[in-house]
Design a protein around this motif. Structure first.
Motif, mmCIF file in Angstrom:
data_model
loop_
_atom_site.group_PDB
_atom_site.id
_atom_site.type_symbol
_atom_site.label_atom_id
_atom_site.label_comp_id
_atom_site.label_asym_id
_atom_site.label_seq_id
_atom_site.Cartn_x
_atom_site.Cartn_y
_atom_site.Cartn_z
ATOM 1 N N GLY A 1 0.796 -1.216 0.000
ATOM 2 C CA GLY A 1 0.000 0.000 0.000
ATOM 3 C C GLY A 1 0.831 1.270 0.000
ATOM 4 O O GLY A 1 0.284 2.368 -0.014
ATOM 5 N N ARG A 2 2.147 1.141 0.011
ATOM 6 C CA ARG A 2 3.032 2.305 0.015
ATOM 7 C C ARG A 2 3.241 2.846 -1.398
ATOM 8 O O ARG A 2 2.893 2.208 -2.390
ATOM 9 C CB ARG A 2 4.416 1.933 0.572
ATOM 10 C CG ARG A 2 4.460 1.372 1.962
ATOM 11 C CD ARG A 2 5.900 0.998 2.290
ATOM 12 N NE ARG A 2 6.067 0.441 3.613
ATOM 13 C CZ ARG A 2 5.901 -0.843 3.920
ATOM 14 N NH1 ARG A 2 5.551 -1.706 2.963
ATOM 15 N NH2 ARG A 2 6.077 -1.273 5.155
ATOM 16 N N THR A 3 3.877 4.021 -1.445
ATOM 17 C CA THR A 3 4.408 4.520 -2.706
ATOM 18 C C THR A 3 5.888 4.178 -2.728
ATOM 19 O O THR A 3 6.676 4.718 -1.956
ATOM 20 C CB THR A 3 4.206 6.035 -2.850
ATOM 21 O OG1 THR A 3 2.801 6.316 -2.886
ATOM 22 C CG2 THR A 3 4.841 6.551 -4.135
ATOM 23 N N ILE A 4 6.233 3.244 -3.591
ATOM 24 C CA ILE A 4 7.606 2.773 -3.750
ATOM 25 C C ILE A 4 8.153 3.352 -5.046
ATOM 26 O O ILE A 4 7.475 3.334 -6.078
ATOM 27 C CB ILE A 4 7.665 1.224 -3.837
ATOM 28 C CG1 ILE A 4 6.900 0.568 -2.687
ATOM 29 C CG2 ILE A 4 9.104 0.744 -3.916
ATOM 30 C CD1 ILE A 4 7.501 0.764 -1.331
ATOM 31 N N ALA A 5 9.355 3.864 -5.003
ATOM 32 C CA ALA A 5 10.011 4.360 -6.218
ATOM 33 C C ALA A 5 11.349 3.662 -6.376
ATOM 34 O O ALA A 5 11.802 2.941 -5.485
ATOM 35 C CB ALA A 5 10.203 5.872 -6.156
ATOM 36 N N GLY A 6 11.963 3.864 -7.517
ATOM 37 C CA GLY A 6 13.266 3.242 -7.715
ATOM 38 C C GLY A 6 13.777 3.433 -9.125
ATOM 39 O O GLY A 6 13.158 4.103 -9.956
#
Length: 265
Positions: A184-189
């Motif tokens: 449910g998080r906002t993950i970036a990469g």
């Protein structure tokens, strides 16, 4: 000339000697230099939509409704034909929201603006194909049965490969236990991906972390070899997770979801 200078008073002699140097510096100040100015670019949620179409569309296998976001990140740089002068470089050198980078490091293929844009779009298309193979291989699914279309061809370069692979995994399998890979998080990469799932370095990560935090990410997946660069201008509230493979990235996100220790830079 030297014999004449020796008969001048010292201040006058220095002034005469300095004049050509000042002239040269004046010319150098406005001469084009082989550098580009880069800044944080756009991010895009690979689990969402682009121009009204799903970024990741899967046929031949059931897909999940996902929550959270997986945001690929970019940098925005002056074009290869843009003139960058010494005053501009000095002005941006100490700005944490900008980076001065060698032109060859950003535009290694060379060519005109149009040729480089075409090259970058071609690299993105290859990256999407490779990301699909890596994700389906990780999930042990047959490419002849499962088809994946990726709708983000207008963003150039290969650095979104890891995020595309993770998006496909989340759409098809989530975290492997019925939940979302994102938790449910906002993950970036960022990171390139090989068919075998190895993650490669990309450059510009210090700017990409800023773009990620700006757009709401709390976790940033970074190629392990670029940890030190990512830490150099790390925004407050953004956690770095180093990865060397797609398996690393999936396992780290699963650990975060369970509240277990995960790698950090």
């Amino acid at each position: 000339m030297l014999s004449r200078l020796t008969r001048l008073p010292r201040p006058a002699a220095l002034a005469v000697c300095a004049a050509p140097v000042v002239a040269l510096l004046g010319v150098a100040a406005f001469a084009p230099l082989p550098f580009v100015i880069a800044q944080p670019g756009l991010t895009a949620d690979v689990l969402g939509e682009r121009d009204g179409k799903a970024v990741i569309a899967v046929t031949g296998a059931p897909t999940r409704q996902t929550t959270g976001q997986l945001r690929m990140t970019t940098i925005q740089a002056t074009g290869p034909s843009t003139t960058v002068t010494l005053p501009e470089l000095v002005g941006h050198w100490f700005d944490p929201a900008r980076a001065v980078m060698p032109k060859d490091a950003v535009y290694s293929s060379g060519g005109t603006d149009q040729e480089i844009e075409a090259h970058n779009l071609e690299e993105m298309a290859k990256s999407q194909s490779t990301a699909t193979q890596a994700a389906l291989g990780f999930l042990h699914k047959d490419r002849d049965d499962v088809k994946v279309d990726l709708n983000l061809a207008d963003v150039g370069g290969p650095s979104a490969g890891l995020l595309f692979s993770l998006g496909i995994v989340d759409k098809l399998d989530g975290d492997g236990s019925g939940g979302d890979l994102t938790g449910g998080r906002t993950i970036a990469g960022t990171g390139t991906i090989s068919v075998g799932g190895e993650v490669g370095a990309v450059g510009g990560v210090a700017l990409k972390t800023q773009a990620a935090r700006r757009d709401g990410a709390s976790v940033f997946l970074v190629p392990k070899a670029e940890c030190s660069d990512a830490r150099s201008e790390l925004p407050e509230g953004l956690r770095l997770v180093p990865v060397t493979s797609l398996t690393d990235a999936v396992n780290a996100l699963r650990a975060l979801n369970r509240g277990e220790p995960a790698p950090t830079c």
